[in-house]
Design a protein around this motif. Structure first.
Motif, PDB file in Angstrom:
ATOM      1  N   VAL A 189      80.869  46.166 -99.882  1.00 14.87           N
ATOM      2  CA  VAL A 189      79.591  45.888 -99.219  1.00 14.87           C
ATOM      3  C   VAL A 189      78.464  46.288-100.178  1.00 14.87           C
ATOM      4  CG1 VAL A 189      78.182  46.285 -97.167  1.00 14.87           C
ATOM      5  CG2 VAL A 189      80.691  46.426 -97.011  1.00 14.87           C
ATOM      6  N   PRO A 190      77.478  45.433-100.409  1.00 15.48           N
ATOM      7  CA  PRO A 190      76.428  45.756-101.380  1.00 15.48           C
ATOM      8  C   PRO A 190      75.481  46.842-100.878  1.00 15.48           C
ATOM      9  CG  PRO A 190      75.930  43.697-100.284  1.00 15.48           C
ATOM     10  CD  PRO A 190      77.313  44.078 -99.841  1.00 15.48           C
ATOM     11  N   SER A 191      75.045  47.673-101.800  1.00 15.23           N
ATOM     12  CA  SER A 191      73.985  48.640-101.490  1.00 15.23           C
ATOM     13  C   SER A 191      72.631  47.945-101.544  1.00 15.23           C
ATOM     14  CB  SER A 191      74.011  49.784-102.506  1.00 15.23           C
ATOM     15  OG  SER A 191      73.666  49.312-103.802  1.00 15.23           O
ATOM     16  N   HIS A 192      71.610  48.621-101.054  1.00 16.09           N
ATOM     17  CA  HIS A 192      70.247  48.100-101.149  1.00 16.09           C
ATOM     18  C   HIS A 192      69.875  47.844-102.611  1.00 16.09           C
ATOM     19  CE1 HIS A 192      66.031  47.496-100.255  1.00 16.09           C
ATOM     20  NE2 HIS A 192      65.666  48.542-100.978  1.00 16.09           N
ATOM     21  N   THR A 193      70.324  48.715-103.501  1.00 19.69           N
ATOM     22  CA  THR A 193      70.039  48.552-104.921  1.00 19.69           C
ATOM     23  C   THR A 193      70.671  47.278-105.463  1.00 19.69           C
ATOM     24  OG1 THR A 193      70.083  50.966-105.111  1.00 19.69           O
ATOM     25  CG2 THR A 193      70.079  49.722-107.159  1.00 19.69           C
ATOM     26  N   GLU A 194      71.881  46.964-105.016  1.00 21.90           N
ATOM     27  CA  GLU A 194      72.543  45.741-105.480  1.00 21.90           C
ATOM     28  C   GLU A 194      71.842  44.493-104.956  1.00 21.90           C
ATOM     29  OE1 GLU A 194      77.143  46.476-106.160  1.00 21.90           O
ATOM     30  OE2 GLU A 194      76.478  47.468-104.317  1.00 21.90           O
ATOM     31  N   ALA A 202      82.447  55.329 -94.026  1.00 17.96           N
ATOM     32  CA  ALA A 202      81.897  55.717 -95.328  1.00 17.96           C
ATOM     33  C   ALA A 202      80.455  56.180 -95.163  1.00 17.96           C
ATOM     34  CB  ALA A 202      81.953  54.538 -96.297  1.00 17.96           C
ATOM     35  N   SER A 203      79.992  57.008 -96.087  1.00 17.55           N
ATOM     36  CA  SER A 203      78.617  57.505 -96.060  1.00 17.55           C
ATOM     37  C   SER A 203      77.667  56.483 -96.662  1.00 17.55           C
ATOM     38  CB  SER A 203      78.520  58.815 -96.850  1.00 17.55           C
ATOM     39  OG  SER A 203      79.354  59.806 -96.277  1.00 17.55           O
ATOM     40  N   SER A 204      76.401  56.616 -96.312  1.00 18.48           N
ATOM     41  CA  SER A 204      75.357  55.766 -96.879  1.00 18.48           C
ATOM     42  C   SER A 204      75.407  55.824 -98.408  1.00 18.48           C
ATOM     43  CB  SER A 204      73.988  56.236 -96.394  1.00 18.48           C
ATOM     44  OG  SER A 204      72.946  55.563 -97.077  1.00 18.48           O
ATOM     45  N   SER A 205      75.162  54.666 -99.028  1.00 18.29           N
ATOM     46  CA  SER A 205      75.189  54.598-100.484  1.00 18.29           C
ATOM     47  C   SER A 205      74.086  53.691-101.003  1.00 18.29           C
ATOM     48  CB  SER A 205      76.548  54.065-100.970  1.00 18.29           C
ATOM     49  OG  SER A 205      76.537  53.846-102.363  1.00 18.29           O
ATOM     50  N   SER A 206      73.426  54.146-102.062  1.00 18.17           N
ATOM     51  CA  SER A 206      72.461  53.325-102.796  1.00 18.17           C
ATOM     52  C   SER A 206      72.962  53.050-104.206  1.00 18.17           C
ATOM     53  CB  SER A 206      71.097  54.022-102.863  1.00 18.17           C
ATOM     54  OG  SER A 206      70.561  54.229-101.586  1.00 18.17           O
ATOM     55  N   ALA A 207      74.208  53.375-104.469  1.00 18.96           N
ATOM     56  CA  ALA A 207      74.768  53.305-105.813  1.00 18.96           C
ATOM     57  C   ALA A 207      75.075  51.877-106.224  1.00 18.96           C
ATOM     58  CB  ALA A 207      76.030  54.158-105.889  1.00 18.96           C
ATOM     59  N   VAL A 208      75.320  51.693-107.517  1.00 20.84           N
ATOM     60  CA  VAL A 208      75.761  50.422-108.081  1.00 20.84           C
ATOM     61  C   VAL A 208      77.040  50.677-108.880  1.00 20.84           C
ATOM     62  CG1 VAL A 208      75.187  48.507-109.603  1.00 20.84           C
ATOM     63  CG2 VAL A 208      73.386  49.589-108.258  1.00 20.84           C
ATOM     64  N   PRO A 209      78.201  50.216-108.409  1.00 18.11           N
ATOM     65  CA  PRO A 209      78.417  49.586-107.112  1.00 18.11           C
ATOM     66  C   PRO A 209      78.328  50.596-105.976  1.00 18.11           C
ATOM     67  CG  PRO A 209      80.505  49.926-108.202  1.00 18.11           C
ATOM     68  CD  PRO A 209      79.446  50.320-109.197  1.00 18.11           C
ATOM     69  N   SER A 210      78.260  50.090-104.762  1.00 22.04           N
ATOM     70  CA  SER A 210      78.085  50.992-103.616  1.00 22.04           C
ATOM     71  C   SER A 210      79.289  51.902-103.406  1.00 22.04           C
ATOM     72  CB  SER A 210      77.836  50.178-102.342  1.00 22.04           C
ATOM     73  OG  SER A 210      79.025  49.523-101.918  1.00 22.04           O
TER      74      SER A 210
END
Length: 365
Positions: A247-252, A227-235
């Motif tokens: 898997v949690p994003s940095h934002t989560e 999967a590609s990098s994600s900062s979304a909520v949810p990731s």
């Protein structure tokens, strides 16, 4: 003596609505595990509670004990104030006389050979039990007294009890903290949910016996599963996580950080304190109170040294992957880090080389 521990405990104050009489008891919930990390299911255990004034070693104003049977998830529910009284009178406690602290004791065999499990300040009790003469309303973790509003984190700050099973049959407890539901322990999977073996998974020091307590360590590529990098909520990245979790994003991770900061009114090292397991079974030094129920452990990390795995920092740091690639270096990703001193580095963009190994905490979709 065999060590036993409560992986989480919660106090939820029974608040009357409007001008009704305030019930003289406090809801209490705990999940019991043995020294091997296994749930203690459908077994009678004994708990003792001691209410202390001004400090954890202060004057005991009340104590009681309970004998309760854990349910199929290892959970005990009871009412403090309704047990077998050992000293004092719960209904006559002067909650406004000073700070109150609750010490908790446990006997796994259901007898009276109690082991102290910890202590915490009962921040909200004076408000809850002293509110019978004024307007009181409780909604969404907020206590309204007169024209004032007070946030009351319910002990561990989260609801526990549900379980999640991965492809390999590992069973995980869960905890809800604010709007997020997390696995209450680090991931142990060696297969993705479709049965494909995970490449890039390690046991700390190549010692499989540590997995039950600390979980596995994974490379970022293994975690992401292409999967590609994600900062979304949810990731949106299930990766190594069980069905229904990701898997949690940095934002989560930042959401968790800010929830603890705002709702426990703490900052810096004290945020880590609220997230960390109590005691020194999995930390070199530890100020953890685990009031959130997150139960962070010092799982350490893996570096590649000359192409060979090099394991470091067990019991010194709990390092957990995010799905977010570091903007300044495509070979690195952001992590959520808790030190044994309690500090959390998630908001300072702590990074880890993707070919290194960190633990994983999954969050519900």
């Amino acid at each position: 003596m065999k060590k036993i521990f409560l992986v989480s405990f919660g106090l939820a104050f029974i608040i009357s609505q409007l001008m009704a009489q305030v019930p003289q008891c406090i809801n209490y919930q705990t999940v019991v595990r043995n020294s091997s990390g296994q749930l203690v299911k459908e077994q009678v255990v004994s708990l003792k509670f001691s209410v202390r004034m001004n400090s954890v070693s202060g004057q005991e104003v009340y104590s009681e004990k309970h004998a309760k049977t854990t349910n199929q998830f290892g959970i005990v529910n009871l009412h403090i104030g309704k047990g077998t009284v050992l000293s004092g009178n719960f209904e006559t406690i002067d909650w406004g006389a000073g700070k109150m602290f609750l010490k908790t004791f446990l006997d796994l065999s259901g007898g009276d050979n109690f082991t102290e499990m910890g202590a915490a300040e009962m921040v909200s009790v004076p408000y809850a039990l002293h509110a019978g003469s004024i307007y009181v309303n409780y909604s969404n973790d907020t206590l309204y007294i007169g024209d004032q509003a007070i946030y009351l984190p319910s002990g561990n700050g989260g609801t526990t009890g549900n379980t999640v099973t991965d492809y390999d049959g590992n069973v995980y407890g869960t905890v809800t903290i604010g709007t997020q539901t997390w696995l209450a322990e680090n991931l142990k999977s060696i297969h993705y949910t479709d049965g494909t073996a995970i490449s890039g998974v390690f046991d700390y020091d190549n010692n499989a016996s540590l997995t039950g307590e600390y979980g596995k360590l994974y490379t970022w590529e293994a975690v992401m599963r292409r999967a590609s990098s994600s900062s979304a909520v949810p990731s949106g990245v299930q990766g190594v996580c069980p069905t229904g979790y990701h898997v949690p994003s940095h934002t989560e991770w930042e959401t968790l950080y800010n929830y603890v900061k705002n709702h426990y009114e703490v900052g810096g090292s004290l945020i880590g304190q609220k997230l960390k397991e109590t005691g020194t079974a999995h930390w070199e030094t530890n100020n953890g109170t685990n009031e959130t129920g997150f139960t962070a452990v010092g799982s350490g990390e893996m570096f590649l040294n000359g192409g060979e795995p090099d394991f470091q920092h067990m019991k010194e740091a709990g390092d957990l992957w995010s799905t977010t690639q570091f903007a300044s270096n495509p070979d690195q990703a952001l992590e959520f880090r808790i030190y044994d001193s309690g500090s959390i580095m998630v908001q300072t963009n702590t990074v880890k080389n993707k070919d290194g190994g960190l633990a994983v905490r999954c969050i519900k979709d």
